[in-house]
Write a protein that holds these residues in place. Structure first.
Motif, PDB file in Angstrom:
ATOM      1  N   ALA A 162       0.871   6.426  -6.777  1.00 42.68           N
ATOM      2  CA  ALA A 162      -0.281   7.294  -7.042  1.00 42.68           C
ATOM      3  C   ALA A 162       0.109   8.765  -6.934  1.00 42.68           C
ATOM      4  O   ALA A 162      -0.321   9.600  -7.749  1.00 42.68           O
ATOM      5  N   GLU A 163       0.939   9.086  -5.938  1.00 40.34           N
ATOM      6  CA  GLU A 163       1.399  10.470  -5.765  1.00 40.34           C
ATOM      7  C   GLU A 163       2.260  10.907  -6.948  1.00 40.34           C
ATOM      8  O   GLU A 163       2.120  12.025  -7.446  1.00 40.34           O
ATOM      9  N   ARG A 220       0.827  -1.214   0.000  1.00 41.21           N
ATOM     10  CA  ARG A 220       0.000   0.000   0.000  1.00 41.21           C
ATOM     11  C   ARG A 220       0.859   1.261   0.000  1.00 41.21           C
ATOM     12  O   ARG A 220       0.546   2.246  -0.677  1.00 41.21           O
ATOM     13  N   GLU A 270       2.164   1.659  -3.428  1.00 41.78           N
ATOM     14  CA  GLU A 270       1.074   2.058  -4.314  1.00 41.78           C
ATOM     15  C   GLU A 270       0.721   3.531  -4.105  1.00 41.78           C
ATOM     16  O   GLU A 270       0.434   4.251  -5.068  1.00 41.78           O
ATOM     17  N   ASN A 271       0.735   3.966  -2.846  1.00 37.91           N
ATOM     18  CA  ASN A 271       0.459   5.380  -2.558  1.00 37.91           C
ATOM     19  C   ASN A 271       1.530   6.281  -3.158  1.00 37.91           C
ATOM     20  O   ASN A 271       1.237   7.349  -3.695  1.00 37.91           O
ATOM     21  N   LYS A 272       2.793   5.826  -3.058  1.00 39.97           N
ATOM     22  CA  LYS A 272       3.887   6.596  -3.657  1.00 39.97           C
ATOM     23  C   LYS A 272       3.696   6.692  -5.169  1.00 39.97           C
ATOM     24  O   LYS A 272       3.898   7.757  -5.769  1.00 39.97           O
TER      25      LYS A 272
END
Length: 223
Positions: free
Chosen positions: A146-147, A139, A142-144
């Motif tokens: 997405a950013e 996660r 994935e957040n990185k």
């Protein structure tokens, strides 16, 4: 003797630090239960989903209210060869996500401190903790991503906006250059007219001077 005692103490400490599993009691469905608990390094909603999925590998899972999960036929090799009853709860306490597990191995007998299967149960729970850590790692990555994707999208939109602004600026420059050319032509006309005007003024001044002489001459004839 002191060395042996110290080694035993260090061994127990190392086991506790590794397993991160503690004995205790918790209220599940308005009933106090004995068992073990640990803390999970993720958000409560993720912990609940992961625990339900993990638990389903070892028996039927019944999902209750407020993060409770039970299994009437829980079975893990190493803990028990026959089905056991498991009751668990995932909740948030003091900004930490807590997983409480009560496993009954007999009438009024639960896996906790002093139980023969505590180490095996701790190892089984530790596997879940490792799984959650791995999922949390995914996660985070994935957040990185997405950013970074969002930032790239903003950069792309900015690049497109700059292209539009540059195109608009080029048109403005072209318009200004055309107006400058027209202004230069207009200036040449004005300068030409100005020169002609001076010539016309000089001509008129000469004509006026000549006319004055003519008037004087006419007046002299009357006298």
């Amino acid at each position: 003797m002191k060395k042996i005692t110290l080694l035993l103490f260090l061994s127990v400490s190392a086991l506790s630090a590794s397993a991160q599993v503690f004995s205790g009691m918790s209220e599940v469905d308005k009933s106090k239960k004995e068992g073990v608990y640990t803390f999970v390094n993720t958000q409560e909603k993720y912990a609940r989903a992961s625990w339900k999925a993990y638990l389903s590998k070892f028996g039927k899972v019944i999902e209750g209210k407020n993060g409770t999960y039970s299994s009437p036929d829980f079975k893990v090799s190493g803990i028990s060869d026959s089905p056991l009853t498991l009751i668990s709860k995932v909740s948030e306490e003091n900004k930490k996500v807590k997983l409480f597990i009560s496993i009954a191995t007999g009438p009024d007998e639960y896996i906790q401190t002093g139980h023969a299967k505590l180490n095996e149960t701790s190892a089984w729970i530790e596997e879940f903790i490792k799984l959650v850590d791995l999922e949390e790692g995914v996660r985070i990555e994935e957040n990185k991503l997405a950013e970074l994707t969002s930032a790239q999208s903003k950069n792309t939109k900015q690049a497109e906006r700059l292209i539009r602004e540059l195109d608009s600026n080029s048109r403005q420059i072209n318009n200004l250059e055309e107006r400058l050319k027209e202004a230069k032509i207009e200036k040449e006309k004005i300068l030409t007219n100005q020169v002609q005007n001076k010539l016309d003024q000089k001509t008129k001044e000469e004509e006026i001077a000549a006319q004055k002489l003519a008037v004087e001459s006419a007046k002299q004839k009357i006298k």
